[in-house]
Design a protein around this motif. Structure first.
Motif, mmCIF file in Angstrom:
data_model
loop_
_atom_site.group_PDB
_atom_site.id
_atom_site.type_symbol
_atom_site.label_atom_id
_atom_site.label_comp_id
_atom_site.label_asym_id
_atom_site.label_seq_id
_atom_site.Cartn_x
_atom_site.Cartn_y
_atom_site.Cartn_z
ATOM 1 N N TYR A 45 -6.601 -9.898 4.395
ATOM 2 C CA TYR A 45 -6.364 -8.467 4.162
ATOM 3 C C TYR A 45 -4.980 -8.249 3.573
ATOM 4 N N THR A 100 -2.162 -5.018 1.851
ATOM 5 C CA THR A 100 -1.781 -3.633 1.586
ATOM 6 C C THR A 100 -1.384 -3.558 0.125
ATOM 7 N N GLN A 101 -1.838 -2.509 -0.565
ATOM 8 C CA GLN A 101 -1.479 -2.338 -1.966
ATOM 9 C C GLN A 101 -0.831 -0.981 -2.175
ATOM 10 N N THR A 110 -0.507 4.317 -1.224
ATOM 11 C CA THR A 110 -0.532 3.093 -0.434
ATOM 12 C C THR A 110 -1.873 2.990 0.281
ATOM 13 N N THR A 169 -4.029 0.376 2.915
ATOM 14 C CA THR A 169 -3.926 -0.762 3.819
ATOM 15 C C THR A 169 -5.312 -1.273 4.187
ATOM 16 N N GLU A 216 -1.144 -8.817 4.909
ATOM 17 C CA GLU A 216 -1.198 -8.266 6.267
ATOM 18 C C GLU A 216 -1.393 -9.364 7.296
#
Length: 71
Positions: free
Chosen positions: A15, A17-18, A29, A31, A69
């Motif tokens: 996983y 976050t972008q 953002t 997540t 993450e």
């Protein structure tokens, strides 16, 4: 049948976050994006941990920051 394009995001872990920077100065953002279930194209489809889908129109994106993450 969809071909897996082997996104480089898989190297960041399960996983990520972008932070996505869009035209016009807007940034968002997101997540909990699964790197295993991405469908890339003009409308990139991303699966999130909580079961939602995120569709991004690539022509409106200037850049994407990616953070792992996984610990």
């Amino acid at each position: 049948m969809t071909i897996d394009l082997e996104s480089s995001l898989k190297k960041k872990g399960k996983y990520v976050t972008q932070i996505i920077h869009f035209r016009g100065g807007v940034k968002r953002t997101f997540t909990g994006i699964s790197t295993a279930h991405m469908k890339q194209g003009q409308m990139t489809k991303l699966d999130l941990k909580d079961g939602r889908y995120l569709l991004i129109n690539d022509k409106n994106v200037l850049c994407i920051e990616v953070f792992s993450e996984d610990e």
